[in-house]
Design a protein around this motif. Sequence first.
Motif, PDB file in Angstrom:
ATOM      1  N   HIS A 189      12.993   7.606 -11.091  1.00  0.00           N
ATOM      2  CA  HIS A 189      12.020   7.167 -10.290  1.00  0.00           C
ATOM      3  C   HIS A 189      11.476   6.319 -11.076  1.00  0.00           C
ATOM      4  O   HIS A 189      11.291   4.993 -11.045  1.00  0.00           O
ATOM      5  CB  HIS A 189      11.912   7.813  -9.187  1.00  0.00           C
ATOM      6  N   HIS A 193      10.821   1.398 -11.711  1.00  0.00           N
ATOM      7  CA  HIS A 193      10.168   0.865 -11.827  1.00  0.00           C
ATOM      8  C   HIS A 193       9.928   0.281 -12.791  1.00  0.00           C
ATOM      9  O   HIS A 193       9.887  -0.982 -13.222  1.00  0.00           O
ATOM     10  CB  HIS A 193       8.854   0.950 -11.829  1.00  0.00           C
ATOM     11  N   ARG A 255       5.219  -3.001  -1.158  1.00  0.00           N
ATOM     12  CA  ARG A 255       6.053  -1.575  -0.400  1.00  0.00           C
ATOM     13  C   ARG A 255       8.047  -1.795  -0.906  1.00  0.00           C
ATOM     14  O   ARG A 255       8.401  -1.422  -0.682  1.00  0.00           O
ATOM     15  CB  ARG A 255       5.868  -1.652   0.584  1.00  0.00           C
ATOM     16  N   GLU A 258       9.592  -0.298  -3.926  1.00  0.00           N
ATOM     17  CA  GLU A 258      10.397   1.199  -3.875  1.00  0.00           C
ATOM     18  C   GLU A 258      11.295   1.349  -3.597  1.00  0.00           C
ATOM     19  O   GLU A 258      12.323   2.817  -4.279  1.00  0.00           O
ATOM     20  CB  GLU A 258       9.508   2.074  -3.148  1.00  0.00           C
ATOM     21  N   ASP A 262      14.433   3.457  -6.402  1.00  0.00           N
ATOM     22  CA  ASP A 262      15.121   4.884  -6.019  1.00  0.00           C
ATOM     23  C   ASP A 262      16.620   4.405  -5.400  1.00  0.00           C
ATOM     24  O   ASP A 262      17.069   5.193  -6.024  1.00  0.00           O
ATOM     25  CB  ASP A 262      14.877   4.921  -3.838  1.00  0.00           C
ATOM     26  N   HIS A 293       4.722   3.602  -0.139  1.00  0.00           N
ATOM     27  CA  HIS A 293       6.133   4.226   0.055  1.00  0.00           C
ATOM     28  C   HIS A 293       6.630   3.675   1.228  1.00  0.00           C
ATOM     29  O   HIS A 293       5.625   3.929   1.930  1.00  0.00           O
ATOM     30  CB  HIS A 293       6.122   5.732  -0.421  1.00  0.00           C
ATOM     31  N   ARG A 299      13.820   5.280   2.702  1.00  0.00           N
ATOM     32  CA  ARG A 299      14.081   5.817   1.760  1.00  0.00           C
ATOM     33  C   ARG A 299      15.477   6.520   1.699  1.00  0.00           C
ATOM     34  O   ARG A 299      16.739   5.611   0.758  1.00  0.00           O
ATOM     35  CB  ARG A 299      13.079   6.556   0.738  1.00  0.00           C
TER      36      ARG A 299
ATOM     37  N   ASP B  51      -1.045   8.177  -1.876  1.00  0.00           N
ATOM     38  CA  ASP B  51       0.259   7.462  -2.484  1.00  0.00           C
ATOM     39  C   ASP B  51      -0.950   6.585  -3.206  1.00  0.00           C
ATOM     40  O   ASP B  51      -1.538   5.589  -3.401  1.00  0.00           O
ATOM     41  CB  ASP B  51      -0.260   6.981  -1.197  1.00  0.00           C
ATOM     42  N   GLY B  57       5.554   8.647  -4.206  1.00  0.00           N
ATOM     43  CA  GLY B  57       5.595   8.471  -2.679  1.00  0.00           C
ATOM     44  C   GLY B  57       4.367  10.001  -2.815  1.00  0.00           C
ATOM     45  O   GLY B  57       3.959  10.846  -3.791  1.00  0.00           O
TER      46      GLY B  57
END
Lengths: 714, 161
Positions: A189, A193, A255, A258, A262, A293, A299, B51, B57
């Motif tokens: 993950h 990014h 946000r 994310e 994933d 997130h 997700r 967070d 997360g």
Amino acid sequence: MTVAAPAAPARLNVFAFPSDTGVRFILLLVTLFSASLFVYRSPFLAGRADPYGPCMARAYASGQFSSLNGSAIPCPAGEWMSATGAIAATAALGGIAFLVYLLMPAWTRWRAGFTPVAREDAAEIIATVTAMADQAGVARPPLLVWNPLSPSASAIAFGAWGRYIIGLHGGLVTRWSTDREGFLAVIRHELAHIKNGDIDRTYLTVASWWAFLLAALVPFTALSLLWDRGSILGEGIRAAALAFLVYVIRNAVLRARENYADVRASVWDGPNGALRRVIAALPRSKDVFSRLHPRPDQRLRVLDDTSLLFPVASSDAFLTGVVGSVAVTNLTNTVAALTLRGNLHYDIAFVAVALAQLIGPGLLLGVLTIGVVGSGVWRVSFALLAGRRVHAGVLRLAIAIGLGMLVGHLLGFQVPGEAGGFDPVRLAAAGLWLIICTVAFVGGMYLILRWTMSGALAWLGRLSSERTLRLATWIGVALAAVLAAGWFGLVVVLRDSFEALLLLQPADAMAKIAADAVGAAGALLGLVLGTPIGIGALMVSLAWPLAAVVGRPPQTATDWRWGFLNLGPQEAAAPPANTLQVAGIVRIALPTAAVYIVMLSALAAARAAGLLSSISQQAGLAVIVGLVAAAVLLQALAAAIVAFPGGAFAGVRGLLTSFVAGWPIAAAQVVFIAWLTGLDVVVSVLTACLVVNCGAVLSLLAGVPLGVLVGRLR
Amino acid sequence: MAVHESDGVVREVARKLVTELAPEELPLFRPIADAYFRDASSTLDQRHQGDELLGFGVNEAVVLITPVVLAVVHDIVVHLTARLADQLAKEGGDVVRGWLQRLFGESERPAGATVPALSQAQLAEVRQRAYDTALSHGLKAEKASLVADSLTAGLATQAAT
């Protein structure tokens, strides 16, 4: 334990298209830029310079703008200085933001207590992460740091300027032994990014926010409290609204990436990886406002069905409208103010202001809205072609943009009022006018987005690689932006001019502004409809979707594999056959032209028989106008017939029908009028252009909607 | 509470316990021990990260026992040192260190040194102290019991040999 993903069709490749993250980041930059200009040009920070509006009003009222006498503009140099200062201060703010961005990795390391992972402690972990980064295609392996005392079973990615760092918390390191797959899923993950380019965007976003807060908002608030508390209701609320806008977009940027991380991680993780299990085990945060997130269940849904990332959110469209409008107001006012220096002459000022007002708003709004929403329309078009249950929501997006522009216009409202406030009747009239303009924005945007979607649908089924997809997307978006720029430019000029006329006293000054603007708009309209410029735009509009189908064989499923993730042995669906049906269009268009030619022939026969020999010149003119009107109506009717079955291509098919029918009709009409009045090249070109262009406009505005409506009713 | 003289002993004994009780924390042991000997109180204050930007997360926190084990061993070493100070003062600091190592099974008995064995009552007292210290630093009763048992088992074994 492995939580298996439910059986589902192949996931769509969200990385083939421009992502939400990039789009929102651009929105943030534009918002910051225009909000900073607003704050720095406010009287508190700009030394109480004369506002642009009254200065211009005086210039018009004094008559200086009505003659090319080269005299000086009666505006104080303070206005120019405030604009120059605001631009310099905004540039300095950008510099501060960049400095903060460069310092943030050191700050993050210090705050989180990260120290480099020593090879003697965790050589295996370092080797594994380095190998994973290499496999992921990360050009430069990230530096590994950790905080052994932190119990979180998590990691973060940070860094700046190509030097990226992955920070491990102690809790995660223990998973290396207890849950190796879980550990690797988290690392994937974080690598995602880096691969997605999130780090620079994210930290630039945060740095920009802090720079705006500290270098613009805090001084503004302090000075407004010190100098003029009474004005807080006006300037202060507007600045607060702009700050809120920046904050909302900032959080959206933070946000948005994310889900993409994933999905990218899941591609590397494979179907048996632990990513789903690790996400499913995350506790659900109750903090709605500051959480960074999406919720774990959200997700997981996106992991299973990436098409959820394809539609454009109404909130994004709305924010784009707001941001675009605010930016237009602040930028055009600043540009205009640059010309308002005591020693500048009317002609230079006029050209600059005219360009800023006519081209600037349209160009900025067109590029921003289509850049944000148009690229999303391409994404969602692909999802539709691939048979996913998504809603393109073109009308919804157009309405959201229109409403956003309305709110943004009110937010950036800078027409100076009278001492006693505005007359309620004038205010109501201005409100009504704003609503009419908003409807015009929405209508134009709707048509442009429909056209964008038609082009996307036509092309997406014919592209065989991500490279050609990107090229086609950007060409389609650029063409749509040009169309949007023209339309928005026209409506903005009309909106602002009449708004000023309706609200401001003395009326004579504003009447001149309005007259000039209306004259310019009329000339622009005439230029578009009565010359080959409109035909050229029409041809480009039609050529774009047509080029996708002419001479190109339909794609196979193999050619379409770029659109899917982790296909494995399963095949992607073949794209559906194109439904432009050019032959059907010609079958309607040519008989339409034939009907018109028969009608003209009847008129010619009547004249030859002497029936029209005694009509007056006015009646003759009426006949010509009637002929143009009949030609336009016939084209719209043909467009309605073709659009009858509806579908994504209804607009393009209707437009094409009108265009194909328009040429023989125009040619016959030119011949007829030449026979009636003698050959006049100007009249001939004007008539032909009017027939083709007006036929296209009426087809789009009335013919196609009518055809689709009747088709649905039946 | 100065432990400089016995840092090595605490480190070695704690490492042995961590190897036994939480081997997954071994990669973290050295940096945590270094941090502990720099500033014990902040090491024991484990703060869960919320967070984070570009994190994974909000994750469940893992209870790291290494800092607690270090604190427990440290406390017991200091306690035993104090209790036996009178008897061992005559034999000098090096012998104290040697005795501690011997007591925890880290080296052979130094020549000529008198190593007193711990009685059952003393072992019980050490266990209770270790258990209480572990609890006070946030370990759950079950885990605290494991730490205390492992520690006293080591002491009892060495006393018996």
